[in-house]
Enzyme design. Structure first.
Site, PDB file in Angstrom:
ATOM      1  N   ASP A  54       0.829  -1.209   0.000  1.00  0.00           N
ATOM      2  CA  ASP A  54       0.000   0.000   0.000  1.00  0.00           C
ATOM      3  C   ASP A  54       0.859   1.254   0.000  1.00  0.00           C
ATOM      4  O   ASP A  54       0.671   2.171  -0.809  1.00  0.00           O
ATOM      5  CB  ASP A  54      -0.889   0.026   1.250  1.00  0.00           C
ATOM      6  N   GLU A  79      -4.239   7.231   2.703  1.00  0.00           N
ATOM      7  CA  GLU A  79      -4.596   6.493   3.915  1.00  0.00           C
ATOM      8  C   GLU A  79      -3.368   6.092   4.722  1.00  0.00           C
ATOM      9  O   GLU A  79      -3.439   5.962   5.944  1.00  0.00           O
ATOM     10  CB  GLU A  79      -5.375   5.240   3.490  1.00  0.00           C
ATOM     11  N   ASP A 153      -6.139   6.175  -2.648  1.00  0.00           N
ATOM     12  CA  ASP A 153      -6.280   4.897  -1.949  1.00  0.00           C
ATOM     13  C   ASP A 153      -5.457   3.905  -2.755  1.00  0.00           C
ATOM     14  O   ASP A 153      -5.872   3.458  -3.826  1.00  0.00           O
ATOM     15  CB  ASP A 153      -7.740   4.456  -1.865  1.00  0.00           C
ATOM     16  N   ILE A 155      -4.347   0.668  -2.547  1.00  0.00           N
ATOM     17  CA  ILE A 155      -4.918  -0.640  -2.857  1.00  0.00           C
ATOM     18  C   ILE A 155      -6.205  -0.763  -2.059  1.00  0.00           C
ATOM     19  O   ILE A 155      -6.187  -1.072  -0.869  1.00  0.00           O
ATOM     20  CB  ILE A 155      -3.947  -1.803  -2.517  1.00  0.00           C
ATOM     21  N   ASP A 156      -7.325  -0.506  -2.716  1.00  0.00           N
ATOM     22  CA  ASP A 156      -8.617  -0.624  -2.054  1.00  0.00           C
ATOM     23  C   ASP A 156      -9.070  -2.078  -2.085  1.00  0.00           C
ATOM     24  O   ASP A 156      -8.876  -2.765  -3.086  1.00  0.00           O
ATOM     25  CB  ASP A 156      -9.656   0.267  -2.752  1.00  0.00           C
ATOM     26  N   THR A 158      -8.042  -4.426   0.420  1.00  0.00           N
ATOM     27  CA  THR A 158      -6.799  -5.158   0.690  1.00  0.00           C
ATOM     28  C   THR A 158      -7.061  -6.603   1.122  1.00  0.00           C
ATOM     29  O   THR A 158      -6.248  -7.481   0.838  1.00  0.00           O
ATOM     30  CB  THR A 158      -5.963  -4.442   1.766  1.00  0.00           C
ATOM     31  N   ASP A 316     -11.688   6.870  -0.441  1.00  0.00           N
ATOM     32  CA  ASP A 316     -12.504   5.810  -1.039  1.00  0.00           C
ATOM     33  C   ASP A 316     -13.442   6.330  -2.126  1.00  0.00           C
ATOM     34  O   ASP A 316     -13.802   5.589  -3.040  1.00  0.00           O
ATOM     35  CB  ASP A 316     -13.378   5.133   0.025  1.00  0.00           C
TER      36      ASP A 316
END
Length: 399
Positions: A54, A79, A153, A155-156, A158, A316
């Site tokens: 991430d 994030e 974001d 890697i949404d 995860t 997001d």
């Protein structure tokens, strides 16, 4: 400016390459395998590898944008923190170094000397990526750089990324879980007004070659600024016509002749699910990932994505919101929608991205507190709300 969006598309593809490499290169995949063993994780891998992936994606996006547009990096928010502490107690700041060897050395400190993994990760981080879009190449839009903020974001979804399921079957084109639900989200907003202007959703895992097992992805984008609305799902934009119409996705969707459809979280409240069942019948879909559920609206697979909790955040929603604005849709605060009186003519309460929530701390400062509804067509949303709200009323009086 379209140059910024073009660069965001390029860095999103570089980020997607990193995400794919972590699943396809053996040295990196072994670290992901360790993440799956809840309570059994090998002690030598004390660093949370999914978080490193991430953070690395986030830093690659930041530093590539800074190199191309000096000064922009300080307005890129995400994030993840980019600090790690290794086994020796050393605090290490993850960054993209000037050479592949230097980056590998830095990552080696984070990964406690795992040379194979560090070199494999550094190699993909420093690979050049060429990504262009003919529509953007023919579009010239000037937006002052100092007015822009960016939410990332990296890697949404995860959990789906680590779990790595590849055999999930879609339901009417919608995947309830699996790698297809993983997205990389980059949203650009106006720092003064909070309005989303540009968005990129990169879906790294769309289709897998059955012979090589290599994954291919797809990228979606949109731009909405000063009356210019263009997006990647808009067919046939010529060089002389870079202005999409705000209702281009709605002309065939306005009425209520066909049933409404919605996508929701598996954890959605029972009261919302009960009301939706009355409005949508069997056309309710469940899926992982806020980014992916928003993408299903962008793709036109459902009318709305509705979420009543306060556990999605600005990173997001910003990317998809910008794309939906370019398509004539948007993303609104669910709680405010349910409380507004349509007869007074109040406008829909669009989500904004520049202000913290009062009294909140930590990540909750950037939560979408009232929940959200993502939609492609305003008139269709109004018709949907006119049915949803009355069906929620009896449920409210029972609680």
């Amino acid at each position: 400016m379209s140059e910024i969006l073009q660069e965001l598309l390029r860095v999103s593809e570089k980020a997607a390459n990193i995400a794919r490499a972590c699943r396809q290169q053996e040295a990196l995949f072994q670290l992901l395998i360790e993440e799956k063993k809840e309570g059994e994780r090998n002690k030598k891998f004390t660093v949370d590898f999914k978080t490193l992936a991430d953070v690395l994606v986030q830093e690659v996006i930041k530093q590539n944008m800074e190199n191309k547009f000096p000064g922009l990096e300080k307005n890129i928010f995400g994030e993840e923190s980019n600090e790690f502490t290794n086994d020796l107690g050393e605090k290490i700041t993850v960054r993209l170094c000037s050479t592949k060897e230097e980056t590998a050395e830095l990552l080696g400190k984070v990964l406690n000397g795992n040379q194979l993994a560090s070199e494999a990760l550094a190699k993909v981080v420093h690979q050049d990526v060429v990504f262009s879009d003919p529509t953007l190449d023919s579009t010239e839009i000037s937006i002052p750089q100092d007015t822009l903020g960016i939410w990332v974001d990296p890697i949404d979804s995860t959990y789906q990324y680590i779990k790595g399921s590849t055999d999930i079957q879609p339901n009417q084109g919608i995947f309830p879980s699996g790698l297809q639900c993983v997205t990389i989200l980059i949203g650009v907003y106006d720092k003064q007004t909070g309005v989303p202007l540009m968005g990129v959703i990169n879906q790294p895992f769309v289709s897998q070659d059955p012979n090589t097992l290599r994954w291919k992805g797809r990228c979606y984008w949109g731009l909405s600024y000063m009356g210019t609305n263009i997006h990647s799902l808009q067919p046939g934009i010529s060089k002389g016509n870079s202005r999409g119409t705000q209702e281009d996705s709605s002309s065939s969707e306005v009425g209520t002749s066909r049933p409404f459809s919605a996508i929701i979280s598996t954890s959605e409240k029972e009261s919302i699910k009960a009301a939706l069942a009355r409005v949508c019948g069997n056309s309710i879909f469940r899926a992982a990932g806020a980014g992916y559920k928003s993408l299903c609206v962008v793709q036109g697979l459902v009318d709305v994505y509705i979420f009543s909790e306060d556990t999605t955040f600005k990173w997001d929603s910003c990317a998809a919101h910008a794309i939906l604005r370019a398509m004539g849709g948007g993303m609104v605060d669910l709680k405010e929608c349910l409380e507004r009186n349509p007869e007074t003519g109040l406008d829909l309460p669009q989500l904004l991205y520049h202000m913290e929530n009062e009294g909140a701390t930590g990540v909750d400062r950037w939560a979408n507190r009232g929940g959200l509804i993502a939609y492609r067509c305003r008139k269709r949303l109004e018709a949907f709300l006119s049915l949803l709200i009355p069906n929620l009323e009896p449920l409210r009086t029972q609680t």
